[in-house]
Design a protein around this motif. Sequence first.
Motif: not given
Length: 577
Positions: A275-282, A252
Amino acid sequence: MRERLHPLDEFRAMRTLNDKGDDAETIAAVFGTTAAVVTQRLKLASVSPTLHDVYAADGMTLDQLMAFAVSEDHERQEQVWDLGNHGYTMAPRFIRDRLTEASVRAADRRARFVGLDAYVAAGGSVMRDLFEDDDGGWLTDVALLERLVDEKLNAEGERVGTEGWKWVTVSRELPYGFQRGLREIDGTRPELSEAEQARVDAIHEEAGALEDEWQDMPELPEEIEAKIDALDTELASLVERPLTYDADELARAGAFVTFDQRGTLLIERGYVRPDDEPQVEQEPDPVTGEVAANDAAIEPSQPGEGSRPAHPAPSDDSDEELVKPLPDRIICELTATRTVALQDAFAQSPSIAFAAVLHAIVLSTFFLASRESCLGISVNRAVFAAQAPGLKDSPAAKAIAERHARWRDRLPKSDKEIWDALQLLDGSEQAALFAHCAAYAVNACWEPAPKYDNGRTSAHTIARRIDHAHVLARTVGLDMVAAGWAPTVENYFGGITKPRILEAVAEAKGPQTAGLIEHLKKDDMAREAERLLADAGWLPEPLRTPVIDDPADDASSLPAFLADDVDQTADYAVAAE
């Protein structure tokens, strides 16, 4: 009595023998001199015949003739000599500068990056000065050099791309702050094998022995210098190996490929775009244990105002025995009350307030999108609408980068550990770190105001910003000349009109000096202005700090507790125990 030959007759005689096929050594034997002297004399014989006639009539000195020998273009030689009719002082340095202005020095970063051998192998020619140290000479085929730079840089970019990066940006010069807004990933240095470590130890031992043997000699023999360079190169290949990265992070992240002022390839690896950061769950709410949902019914309220709904929700008697999570609205109201109380206590503790603000701006400066602070404070970095060439390599930019690197190495890698780490710094260290982070927010940039109000900036806002920048500059004693700025074709004269150039020269050197270049074309005028103002200490208006007559009227007057700079500030920088 026998009269000695005029030097020009000697030059021509040597050229006649050379045209007949005699080499430099043979001609040197005839004239009782050395082959090196013959080579120089043949070079002088190649100057324009028109200038030879001037020299024969004692119209120019031998030093001037030697300066003309740097070029083989007779037409250009004669054009430069004609400049003397316009009032120019035909100093040898001036002649060399004019004859080499369309070429590129061998010491230029582009020439060093490509390499003289590669340039010559591609068909390029090098112009040399046989009478002065020319630092490698001048490359005359600029178009070829530019093509070779692009080809080599793109090839290096493709090679770096094979390492597995998501993207690779190739640029001749990275702008100042190119890594801003990007997260840098950590890599690990591969361990040396036993054989490699043994070789490293052997290199150190061999280099140490050479140093002990030759330390008393004023100058090292060429073969010893070559041997030491070879050892240094081998040692660097063993020790300074590329870092290895986690495969997921590598996929990434990206890299920047460029070259520095010494022509050395520079690769900046391991930067992740937002934009390439991993999506962190809330994360679940710490009170309710549930994932927070958007509650459109909750509206912000001011301290002291009622926030209860006009019609409370009906209770469910059947569930009275169950312990249900607190309602979202109750949690919001209680935490709002606590926030106001915390703000009041915070305002009464200057030392803790300083520590908390320092904590917030350190997170904003060194950690991307960190949420470890409850303060709504961050460093809004200045955005440059345009950058002068070489800004990244200016003394000020390098000083900031070096200071940032020192603090980055000293601070913890995790933003969760920053608060505790800051408490271990003494007051002067906290103040120095505070100043470093806050400096990124300084914005003295002018920008064209939009024609229509965009709600963000206006001509009035920009003017107020510049006025306060002057106040700050006077307070810190800013000196742009001492900071290393001088007007050049690249950073100033090449982008302004001829009247502006003449105005600058007249202001710095007087109207008479400006009149000497008034007849020149724009490009020649810009180059002459750069030469004339090289050491004049002149600054264009946007770089000047206005001087005020009465210091008492200046808004830069500091409070008493800041009057002694860091030493007094340190008293307020002690964090709470």
